[in-house]
Design a protein around this motif. Structure first.
Motif, PDB file in Angstrom:
ATOM      1  N   VAL A 241     -36.339 -69.808 -75.635  1.00  0.00           N
ATOM      2  CA  VAL A 241     -35.030 -70.344 -75.279  1.00  0.00           C
ATOM      3  C   VAL A 241     -33.969 -69.403 -75.830  1.00  0.00           C
TER       4      VAL A 241
ATOM      5  N   LEU B 236     -26.318 -68.699 -65.760  1.00  0.00           N
ATOM      6  CA  LEU B 236     -27.262 -68.447 -66.866  1.00  0.00           C
ATOM      7  C   LEU B 236     -27.950 -67.093 -66.726  1.00  0.00           C
TER       8      LEU B 236
ATOM      9  N   GLU C 251     -25.451 -76.999 -60.139  1.00  0.00           N
ATOM     10  CA  GLU C 251     -26.158 -75.817 -59.639  1.00  0.00           C
ATOM     11  C   GLU C 251     -25.286 -74.571 -59.716  1.00  0.00           C
TER      12      GLU C 251
ATOM     13  N   GLY D 117     -26.305 -76.028 -68.322  1.00  0.00           N
ATOM     14  CA  GLY D 117     -26.950 -75.172 -69.312  1.00  0.00           C
ATOM     15  C   GLY D 117     -26.059 -74.125 -69.941  1.00  0.00           C
TER      16      GLY D 117
ATOM     17  N   THR E 163     -25.401 -73.448 -63.293  1.00  0.00           N
ATOM     18  CA  THR E 163     -26.723 -72.934 -63.646  1.00  0.00           C
ATOM     19  C   THR E 163     -26.894 -71.477 -63.222  1.00  0.00           C
TER      20      THR E 163
ATOM     21  N   ALA F 143     -33.007 -68.506 -67.763  1.00  0.00           N
ATOM     22  CA  ALA F 143     -34.081 -69.351 -67.254  1.00  0.00           C
ATOM     23  C   ALA F 143     -35.384 -68.568 -67.121  1.00  0.00           C
ATOM     24  N   GLN F 144     -35.276 -67.334 -66.628  1.00  0.00           N
ATOM     25  CA  GLN F 144     -36.480 -66.509 -66.496  1.00  0.00           C
ATOM     26  C   GLN F 144     -37.095 -66.204 -67.859  1.00  0.00           C
ATOM     27  N   THR F 145     -36.239 -66.005 -68.854  1.00  0.00           N
ATOM     28  CA  THR F 145     -36.738 -65.712 -70.200  1.00  0.00           C
ATOM     29  C   THR F 145     -37.622 -66.843 -70.711  1.00  0.00           C
ATOM     30  N   TYR F 146     -37.186 -68.087 -70.450  1.00  0.00           N
ATOM     31  CA  TYR F 146     -38.005 -69.221 -70.896  1.00  0.00           C
ATOM     32  C   TYR F 146     -39.249 -69.364 -70.015  1.00  0.00           C
ATOM     33  N   ASP F 147     -39.064 -69.199 -68.704  1.00  0.00           N
ATOM     34  CA  ASP F 147     -40.181 -69.387 -67.778  1.00  0.00           C
ATOM     35  C   ASP F 147     -41.289 -68.378 -68.037  1.00  0.00           C
TER      36      ASP F 147
ATOM     37  N   ASN G 215     -30.401 -64.446 -66.588  1.00  0.00           N
ATOM     38  CA  ASN G 215     -31.846 -64.388 -66.821  1.00  0.00           C
ATOM     39  C   ASN G 215     -32.328 -65.307 -67.937  1.00  0.00           C
TER      40      ASN G 215
END
Length: 416
Positions: free
Chosen positions: A231, A218, A212, A158, A215, A222-226, A220
């Motif tokens: 994105v 990245l 991993e 990512g 990843t 991933a948290q921003t999308y979750d 935050n």
């Protein structure tokens, strides 16, 4: 690192034995152990590691001993050649592992076990041994047997999506950063496992995934999308708002952070600096609109500031701009080239760059040392990277291989 030579006995990991069976994805992990004093044996196939074929090359001429990438990542190691596809090579590897604390390897999952040199095989000989396996996607899962280059690691992890600018395709970071990331996480995890083995007498298999590891970089995103369904995007190629971003100067580029979120005091300091220096047109930056963050994000504001600032900054070098900016408490930094770093007074004072010696170089060059200082057990590069098979006879002799058997192994191509 101090310029004074430090005896190997003073190093933090003196007495640790490491077998480095890895390739480009893991050689840096072995280097970290070797530079801290561990006896690291680089075990290469008869044709040599693939990293020996990676540019840049000394004098831009390809050759098995000319890769600067290999030379850097394999400093402080001894080197041997074994054909691990042969029964004799596998037997010798097991004998070496019987006296080792750690094995670092980057083969596809199952490759080591199929040759009788996997973790379970080695642990039967030495229960406290640690095997660190660095692979593209880990030992398990649907992608486990897939291969990956550094670029694939960045893409699948990512981080490639975040590199570069919005008006261009994603951009790969220089220097095989995905591989380095996996190697560093691998070294840390392996060191923890080795420490535990010393305390408990029980080793373990450490499974490190390139994907991993990348990843985790990245942060935050991933948290921003979750949490928000958004994105994260690459930044714009120009400034996000006026007074912020990369700007040209007389001898390169500088980064300027005069404007941030809210009313930054650096902005008023910058305006005073520009006024003191007689910047042409500076009065255009004193209007009330320049306190409005919405206006600062407009094309007009960015264009006006960029035109005025760069007309002035192009008259000055980045070192002068940095020095003056620091005096005035303005976030401003030069964009350093490799040549700049070698001359950087801070890095020179800290002894960051150390001598890089190589049989094909007439004089020592410079290479990065360690980004940390241990007061009692200093970092010290133990030796240059090995020539192909340079220490094979020496190491085989250490495990009791006779001269007669050694000659047979060399003749059969098992060792080189």
């Amino acid at each position: 690192m101090s310029a004074v030579a430090v005896p190997a006995a003073a190093a933090a990991l003196t007495g640790l034995r490491v077998l480095d069976l890895s390739g480009a994805m893991g050689n840096y992990a072995g280097k970290l152990f070797g530079d801290m004093g561990a006896d690291v044996l680089l075990v290469e196939p008869p044709g040599g590691s693939e990293l020996r074929r990676e540019p840049p090359f000394i004098d831009d001429r390809a050759g098995i001993e000319r890769s600067l990438e290999f030379a850097y990542q394999n400093s402080s190691k001894r080197g041997i050649c074994l054909d691990l596809d042969t029964a004799s090579g596998q037997r010798l590897l097991r004998e070496l592992a019987a006296g080792a604390d750690l094995v670092i390897e980057t083969a596809p999952p199952g490759w080591m076990a199929a040759r009788g040199i996997g973790y379970d095989d080695l642990a039967r000989l030495r229960p406290q041994i640690v095997v660190a396996s660095i692979t593209p996607f880990g030992q398990t899962g649907p992608y486990a047997q897939m291969e990956a280059t550094d670029l694939i690691g960045l893409a699948m992890g990512g981080l490639l999506w975040m590199g570069g600018y919005q008006d261009a395709a994603p951009t790969q970071a220089h220097g095989n950063q995905a591989f380095k990331c996996a190697a560093m996480y691998g070294a840390v995890a392996a060191m923890l496992a080795v420490t535990d083995a010393e305390l408990t007498g029980q080793g373990q298999h450490v499974d490190i995934s390139l994907q991993e590891s990348v990843t985790l970089a990245l942060e935050n995103a991933a948290q921003t999308y979750d949490l928000e369904g958004v994105v994260r995007k690459r930044p714009l190629s120009d400034q996000r708002f006026a007074g912020y971003g990369l700007f040209k100067c007389k001898d390169g580029y500088i980064y300027l952070g005069s404007r941030g979120i809210g009313n930054s005091p650096a902005w008023s300091r910058s305006l005073q600096w520009f006024k003191d220096e007689g910047m042409e047109g500076v009065e255009r930056l004193f209007g009330a609109e320049w306190s409005d963050l919405g206006y600062l994000k407009t094309d007009e504001a960015r264009e006006v500031f960029g035109e005025l600032f760069m007309r002035w900054s192009m008259q000055h070098g980045k070192d002068w701009l940095y020095s003056e900016g620091q005096k005035r408490l303005i976030p401003l930094a030069p964009v350093s080239t490799p040549a700049d770093l070698l001359e950087n007074p801070q890095l020179q004072a800290r002894g960051v760059f150390v001598d890089f010696v190589h049989p094909l170089l007439k004089q020592a060059a410079r290479m990065p040392g360690a980004p940390y200082v241990l007061s009692q057990t200093p970092w010290h590069m133990q030796r240059r990277a090995p020539l192909l098979g340079e220490h094979t006879a020496e190491v085989l002799g250490e495990i009791g291989v006779s001269n007669e058997e050694m000659s047979r192994l060399f003749s059969a191509g098992v060792a080189a």
